[in-house]
Design an enzyme around this catalytic site. Structure first.
Site, PDB file in Angstrom:
ATOM      1  N   SER A  56       0.799  -1.218   0.000  1.00 44.19           N
ATOM      2  CA  SER A  56       0.000   0.000   0.000  1.00 44.19           C
ATOM      3  C   SER A  56       0.836   1.274   0.000  1.00 44.19           C
ATOM      4  O   SER A  56       0.317   2.347  -0.319  1.00 44.19           O
ATOM      5  CB  SER A  56      -0.944   0.010   1.210  1.00 44.19           C
ATOM      6  OG  SER A  56      -0.212  -0.137   2.414  1.00 44.19           O
ATOM      7  N   ASP A 337      -2.478   8.561   7.606  1.00 43.51           N
ATOM      8  CA  ASP A 337      -3.363   7.705   8.398  1.00 43.51           C
ATOM      9  C   ASP A 337      -2.518   6.953   9.414  1.00 43.51           C
ATOM     10  O   ASP A 337      -1.461   7.431   9.810  1.00 43.51           O
ATOM     11  CB  ASP A 337      -4.205   6.783   7.498  1.00 43.51           C
ATOM     12  CG  ASP A 337      -3.360   5.790   6.700  1.00 43.51           C
ATOM     13  OD1 ASP A 337      -2.150   5.641   6.976  1.00 43.51           O
ATOM     14  OD2 ASP A 337      -3.924   5.148   5.787  1.00 43.51           O
ATOM     15  N   HIS A 340       0.452   5.131   6.747  1.00 43.59           N
ATOM     16  CA  HIS A 340       0.986   5.653   5.490  1.00 43.59           C
ATOM     17  C   HIS A 340       1.400   7.107   5.610  1.00 43.59           C
ATOM     18  O   HIS A 340       0.667   7.922   6.187  1.00 43.59           O
ATOM     19  CB  HIS A 340      -0.056   5.487   4.386  1.00 43.59           C
ATOM     20  CG  HIS A 340      -0.537   4.081   4.239  1.00 43.59           C
ATOM     21  ND1 HIS A 340      -1.719   3.641   4.812  1.00 43.59           N
ATOM     22  CD2 HIS A 340       0.007   3.013   3.610  1.00 43.59           C
ATOM     23  CE1 HIS A 340      -1.875   2.350   4.540  1.00 43.59           C
ATOM     24  NE2 HIS A 340      -0.850   1.951   3.813  1.00 43.59           N
TER      25      HIS A 340
END
Length: 375
Positions: A56, A337, A340
Site C-alpha cells: 500500500s 493515516d 501511510h
C-alpha cells in the site's frame, strides 16, 4: 527562583524543538517545489520504462476492485491529488510517483488492473495494499496481490510487450534498461507476524527466525524477477514500523517514542537484506541490485522525534474514516493515516532514494546512479 528558571528552560526547549520541526517541514516543502521545477525541464525519461512492485505504500489503484478492506479509493485519500481518490493511500503522491517524476516520466505509471497496451511500454505498477512477501500475509483484510502474484502479472506484461514489439530479442534488451523498484515486507510484520492471534508465524518463530524465512523467500522472488528480464532493481528496506500511529496505539511504547520491540524485529530483516543484495550482485552476472535504506532516510536529523500523529480520523484498521475531514496543515504531518506517510513524507523518501544524501541511504548506489548504469 529555581522553579521559575526550570519552567523557563523547559518552555525554551519545547519552543526550540517546535521551531526545528517547523523549519524541517518548511525545508521539505521547498524541496518538493524544487522537484516540480526539475521534472518540467526533463525532455526524455532516463530509462525507457519503470516497473513497481510493492504494497500500500506504492499502490495506485490495483486494490480498487478487489474484495478487501485494504483500499483507498475514497475521500479523504487523494485530497491533494488532482484526480482525487484513485487508490493511493495518502493525500497526494506516493514515493513511487515521485521517483517516476525524477526519472523523467511525465505521466504516472499505470496500475496493472487498468493498464492498456499503449501504456505498458513505459512500465506498470503491480503494487497491492496488504500484500506481502508471504502469500498468506494480509488475508484477514480480504483479497490482495502478493509478491508471487505480482511476479506472475509481470510475466504476462512481458509476454504482451513481446507481442507488441514483435521481437523477443528486442524486448529482452529493452527490459534490461528499465528501473524496477520492490517495496515489500511491511505487511509481513503488521498483518502477519505481529498478529499471533491470526497467524501462526508469530507463535512459532523468533524475530530472527522469521526475518530469515522472509529473506529466503524474498531471494527467490528477486531472482525470479531477474529471470523475467529485470536487471536494474532497487529493493527498499523496512521503515520504523514501531513508530506508526496505529502500532503505537495498539502496543503502547512504555514511555519511549516508538514501539522498540517492533523496530528491533524489523531491523533484523533490514540487516539481512543488504547482504542478500550483495549476494545477488555477485551471483547474477548482469544484476544491478541496490538496497534503499529506509531507516537511514527516516532517521530524524539532530535526533528530533517527529510527531507520530495521523492527519485523518482513523478506522479501527488504521485507515482513514471515509469522507472524514483531514488536518488542514497536511504539509506539517508525517503520517496521513495510521500507517501511510503524507506526500511530504513520501517526498523525502523518494528524493533520498533517487539521490542519496548519506552513504547509508543506498548501497551500492542510489536510483539516479542505477538509471545510468549499463548492462
Amino acid at each position: 527562583m529555581l522553579q521559575s528558571r526550570f519552567i523557563s528552560l523547559y518552555l525554551y526547549s519545547i519552543t526550540n524543538m517546535a521551531s526545528k520541526l517547523v523549519l524541517l517541514f518548511r525545508f521539505l516543502i521547498i524541496v518538493a517545489l524544487m522537484l516540480s521545477q526539475i521534472v518540467i525541464t526533463i525532455a526524455q525519461p532516463q530509462v525507457p520504462c519503470y516497473f513497481i512492485f510493492g504494497d500500500s505504500l506504492v499502490d495506485n489503484g490495483n486494490n480498487n476492485r478487489l474484495r478487501t478492506e485494504a483500499k483507498a479509493n475514497y475521500p479523504p485519500y487523494g485530497i491533494d491529488f488532482p484526480p482525487g481518490a484513485t487508490g493511493r493511500f495518502t493525500n497526494g503522491l506516493t514515493s513511487a510517483d515521485i521517483i517516476g517524476q525524477r526519472l523523467g516520466f511525465t505521466d504516472f505509471i499505470p496500475p496493472f488492473a487498468s493498464a492498456i497496451n499503449q501504456e505498458i511500454i513505459r512500465g506498470v505498477n503491480y503494487a497491492s495494499g496488504a500484500a506481502g512477501i508471504r502469500d498468506d500475509t494480509g488475508r484477514e483484510l480480504g483479497d490482495r496481490i502478493s509478491l508471487d502474484r505480482q511476479l506472475l502479472n509481470h510475466a504476462t506484461i512481458v509476454s504482451r510487450l513481446s507481442l507488441l514489439q514483435r521481437n523477443r530479442t528486442f524486448t529482452n534488451e529493452y527490459l534490461k534498461k528499465c528501473i524496477y523498484t520492490v517495496n515489500m515486507g511491511s505487511n509481513d510484520y503488521i498483518n502477519n507476524y505481529l498478529m499471533p492471534e491470526e497467524y501462526i508465524a508469530g507463535r512459532i518463530y523468533t524475530p530472527d527466525q522469521f526475518a530469515e524465512l522472509l529473506i529466503r523467500k524474498y531471494s527467490l522472488q528477486l531472482r525470479r524477477l531477474y529471470n523475467l528480464g529485470a536487471r536494474k532493481i532497487a529493493a527498499f528496506g523496512l521503515g520504523f514500523l514501531g513508530c506508526t500511529p496505529s502500532e503505537i496505539a495498539r502496543f503502547g511504547t512504555n514511555g519511549e517514542p516508538c514501539v522498540e520491540s517492533i523496530n528491533n524485529a524489523t531491523m533484523l530483516f533490514n540487516v539481512k537484506l543488504k547482504p542478500l543484495i550483495d549476494d545477488l550482485n555477485n551471483d547474477l552476472p548482469q544484476g544491478r541490485f541496490t538496497f534503499i535504506n529506509v531507516t537511514s532516510i527516516s532517521t530524524p536529523e539532530d535526533g528530533i522525534v517527529l510527531p507520530n500523529v495521523p492527519c485523518c480520523q482513523l478506522r479501527s484498521d488504521g485507515q482513514c474514516v471515509p469522507n472524514s475531514i483531514p488536518c488542514p496543515n497536511r504539509n506539517l504531518f508525517v503520517w496521513y493515516d495510521g500507517y501511510h506517510p503524507t506526500e511530504v513524507g513520501n517526498t523525502v523518501l523518494a528524493n533520498r532514494s533517487y539521490i542519496a544524501l548519506s552513504p547509508t541511504d543506498a548501497s551500492p548506489y542510489d536510483i539516479s546512479r542505477l538509471a545510468q548504469l549499463t548492462v
